[in-house]
Write an enzyme that holds these catalytic residues in place. Structure first.
Site, mmCIF file in Angstrom:
data_model
loop_
_atom_site.group_PDB
_atom_site.id
_atom_site.type_symbol
_atom_site.label_atom_id
_atom_site.label_comp_id
_atom_site.label_asym_id
_atom_site.label_seq_id
_atom_site.Cartn_x
_atom_site.Cartn_y
_atom_site.Cartn_z
ATOM 1 N N PHE B 68 0.817 -1.208 0.000
ATOM 2 C CA PHE B 68 0.000 0.000 0.000
ATOM 3 C C PHE B 68 0.852 1.259 0.000
ATOM 4 C CE2 PHE B 68 -4.545 -1.070 1.629
ATOM 5 C CZ PHE B 68 -4.723 -1.880 0.532
ATOM 6 N N ASN B 91 7.288 -3.139 2.900
ATOM 7 C CA ASN B 91 8.145 -2.414 1.951
ATOM 8 C C ASN B 91 7.744 -0.958 1.791
ATOM 9 O OD1 ASN B 91 5.789 -3.074 0.682
ATOM 10 N ND2 ASN B 91 6.701 -3.758 -1.234
ATOM 11 N N ASP B 302 -1.178 -9.821 -4.290
ATOM 12 C CA ASP B 302 0.129 -9.194 -4.502
ATOM 13 C C ASP B 302 -0.043 -7.810 -5.147
ATOM 14 O OD1 ASP B 302 2.815 -8.947 -4.195
ATOM 15 O OD2 ASP B 302 3.383 -10.228 -5.874
ATOM 16 N N GLY B 321 5.156 -5.436 -10.970
ATOM 17 C CA GLY B 321 3.961 -5.403 -10.130
ATOM 18 C C GLY B 321 2.697 -5.025 -10.863
#
Lengths: 317, 420
Positions: B68, B91, B302, B321
């Site tokens: 997020f 992260n 993910d 991503g």
């Protein structure tokens, strides 16, 4: 780019990005035209300025002497205005993205953009954002279509027919865009392809492209008509691929002894620049009876003239 | 006052039951579940009675792997995807490697919405792969497990210590399995496609080699261990064998690994650039089979938002991503539509199973539990349209994909959170 209504275009696609984009008739058209220019260039005859009033821009994000000069010369011989952009000194170094660069150049209304880039697929990305024809002059380890075309022309002029020739591509296949384009093009033209390299320099599943793979050069060269050497691309080698250049030359460098395994009239090619004493014995490279290396450079200009002409044919300049 | 959802096809993954019935909620709790129970009271005792004919109700989804970042603004996308709980990767910038960052994220999340937002802590400080975080303090601060997010713990001694130490707090250690030396500068799966595209490949062995080493350490330490983002046939095989042997291991995967293969990056489509990379068709089939036979316990999205500028680059330079919150349910439902899994089993992998792995009180419809519900129609066809995503980023390779299965309503803590 405006296509004329009764399009006289020779090529189906607006860009030359990959050999895969070309059909066999299109390859024939390009090679025949290039063959014509090869003769015309030799005779210093008058060449029709078919690209008069056209603008050709070369945009190289990687250093190059031979390809860049070859394209610029080709453009000049056809009467085009050609401009070279040295990407290392341009806005790209100041952080401009590739797409922004493309848009900027697009606004200048070039007719043909010739691009070399260190990343595979980058030239295609750029081509999607411009209205002019784009020629891929080498993208990363993906393709270098005009090199394959000039190699095909060189072979054709020396061996008459490409069909059924045994062609070995030797050396650093993993990092070579020349190898990929040549495998695709020469297979398309009916040659029997094989690659010879240490296992660490063979891309995964390359046999799926319909070629034979050898790790023993002496076995791989048996019955070959053409031996195409590749440059060992030390600058692309992140990590270990070969222990030393000395060992590499011993097993994968082309020398007189290994060449004996090939056909008696086998010819040697190399896309340049050569690493003498690493992938090829110096005296072999200079042996004019066997080596086509200089002819390749000569054909380069002719092929690029043909590509420029065919890509701009039928375009309202 | 009470709200009644009646005549719904209720999927209770906790009790492993599927039945037609009613759910009564009051404030933020489920107060009753069962067939025809709304008739126990007079209609005037309900604020609303919703007839859910032909619709399914299950617990709100629990997405156990999302990125997020900050500010936390993706809750609308989560609700639109039928998700009522997420666990964020650490992260962030700064990394969740100390109590203050962990607390900040949780507090901030509470301020923004009622989405149940949890966070993992990192295993090593600032993902340095060397120095362990304060697992005890972080666990006390509410962190739900430990992972170095998109980095593998390479050093065997560090992982061994982390596993041993985590036992003191009964914490879960989550590994992202990718050997960085084997992956090297690879940007996609190694194989014929990478050869054709001239892109550096990541061999599938880079994943299983970490899993196999880890399993040895898990066996030796007996710690709680989970593998995230399983993408290869070999990994499924290794985990299957370990489970047979009785080693405590759980794992998850994302929809892209059972709905797409490496062909999706043809033409240098950076929107399909993910980590681990999309694998071969053989691997994709193995992931489906792993979900079928129970080797793969959970499905997560993910979710990793990237702005377009980071994707519209040459493939080598593009970020990895995809945004997954709003496609998690329809893509997972493909497993039901193509008869790989029952509907209840698909829902389990999105609710109860991750809740069990993380020891969270989600994925249940039992009386007294939180009213986090998803009302959906598994059959409704639609076309994915990234422009309609609530997520701020639109980096999805699934744009324009014909899909089946729509979220009708997401209820979080008794409130209708979607449609807002």
């Amino acid at each position: 780019m405006k296509l004329l209504k009764d399009s006289k275009r020779a090529l189906l696609k607006p860009h030359l990005l990959s050999v895969e984009d070309l059909s066999i008739p299109e390859v024939d058209i390009l090679l025949n035209k290039a063959n014509f220019y090869a003769d015309a260039n030799k005779q210093k005859g008058k060449i029709e300025k078919t690209l008069k009033r056209s603008t050709v821009i070369t945009l190289f994000f990687e250093t190059s002497t031979r390809t860049k000069t070859s394209f610029e010369l080709a453009a000049k011989r056809l009467g085009a205005n050609s401009i070279g952009i040295n990407a290392s000194a341009s806005a790209i170094k100041k952080g401009e993205t590739l797409i922004d660069t493309a848009m900027t150049l697009n606004a200048m209304h070039a007719d043909v953009l010739i691009v070399r880039h260190p990343d595979s697929g980058a030239v295609k990305l750029l081509s999607e954002k411009v209205n002019c024809a784009v020629i891929n002059a080498g993208d990363g380890t993906h393709e270098h279509p005009t090199q394959a075309l000039l190699d095909a022309l060189t072979i054709k002029r020396n061996k008459k027919n490409i069909k059924n020739l045994n062609i070995a591509i030797c050396g650093d296949v993993l990092h070579s865009r020349v190898a990929r384009s040549n495998i695709l093009l020469l297979s398309k033209l009916g040659a029997r392809l094989r690659v010879i390299a240490p296992p660490t320099l063979i891309p995964k599943n390359i046999e799926n492209l319909g070629i034979e793979v050898f790790t023993d050069m002496k076995k791989g060269l048996v019955d070959c008509d053409i031996v195409m050497m590749l440059r060992l691309q030390m600058e692309r080698m992140k990590g270990l691929y070969v222990p030393s250049t000395k060992e590499y030359f011993k097993f994968y460098g082309l020398d007189h002894e290994k060449l004996k395994k090939a056909k008696k009239d086998a010819l040697i090619m190399h896309p340049g620049p050569m690493n003498r004493g690493i992938e090829i014995d110096s005296s072999l490279a200079d042996n004019l009876d066997r080596s086509l290396i200089h002819q390749q450079v000569e054909m380069g200009v002719a092929v690029r003239m043909a590509c420029l002409e065919m890509l701009t044919l039928g375009i309202d300049k | 006052m009470k709200e009644a959802y009646i005549n719904a096809k209720i999927l209770d993954p906790h009790k492993n039951k599927e039945f037609i019935g009613d759910i009564i909620i009051e404030k933020d709790k489920i107060i009753d579940v069962g067939p025809n129970i709304h008739k126990k009271e007079k209609p005037k005792n309900y604020t609303n009675i919703h007839d859910c004919k032909n619709l399914f109700i299950c617990p709100g989804l629990l997405d156990m792997r999302v990125s997020f970042g900050e500010p936390i603004s993706e809750h609308k996308a989560a609700f639109a995807g039928g998700i009522t709980a997420v666990v964020c990767l650490p992260n962030t910038d700064p990394v969740v490697d100390n109590v203050s960052v962990a607390e900040y994220i949780q507090r901030k999340a509470r301020e923004v919405s009622n989405l149940n937002l949890y966070t993992y802590g990192s295993i090593t400080k600032n993902f340095d792969g060397e120095n362990l975080c304060e697992m005890g303090l972080l666990s006390k601060a509410g962190v739900k497990g430990f992972t170095d997010a998109t980095k593998s713990i390479e050093n065997s001694a560090v992982l061994k210590r982390a596993l041993e130490y985590s036992k003191a707090f009964d914490s879960l250690v989550i590994q992202f399995p990718e050997d960085k030396n084997l992956a090297n500068d690879g940007v996609m799966n190694e194989g014929e496609i990478s050869t054709r595209l001239g892109l550096a490949g990541i061999p599938s062995i880079a994943e299983v080699i970490i899993i196999e080493r880890d399993l040895r350490l898990v066996e030796a330490t007996g710690a709680k261990y989970h593998v995230s983002c399983v993408s290869t046939a070999e990994s499924v095989e290794a985990i299957k064998n370990a489970k047979k042997k009785g080693i405590k291991v759980t794992c998850d995967t994302s929809p892209q690994y059972f709905t797409l293969n490496e062909m999706a990056v043809e033409d240098y489509r950076t929107f399909a650039k993910v980590s681990p990379p999309l694998r071969s068709e053989k691997d994709r089939v193995a992931i489906v089979n792993g979900l079928k036979d129970g080797t793969i316990d959970a499905i997560q999205s993910d979710h990793m938002p990237q702005d377009e500028d980071n994707k519209r680059l040459p493939f080598n330079n593009a970020e990895k991503g995809i945004v997954g919150l709003e496609t998690l349910l329809p893509l997972s439902l493909e497993l039901y539509h193509n008869k790989s899994l029952s509907l209840l089993d698909v829902i389990k992998k999105l609710t109860k199973n991750p809740a069990d792995i993380l020891n969270l009180d989600h994925g249940t419809l039992s009386k007294g539990s939180k009213a986090d519900l998803l009302i959906f129609d598994p059959n409704k066809p639609f076309i994915v349209n990234v422009k309609k995503f609530k997520s701020k980023s639109k980096n999805s390779p699934f744009d324009k994909k014909p899909s089946q299965g729509k979220v009708i309503k997401t209820i979080c803590s008794g409130e209708v959170s979607y449609p807002a």
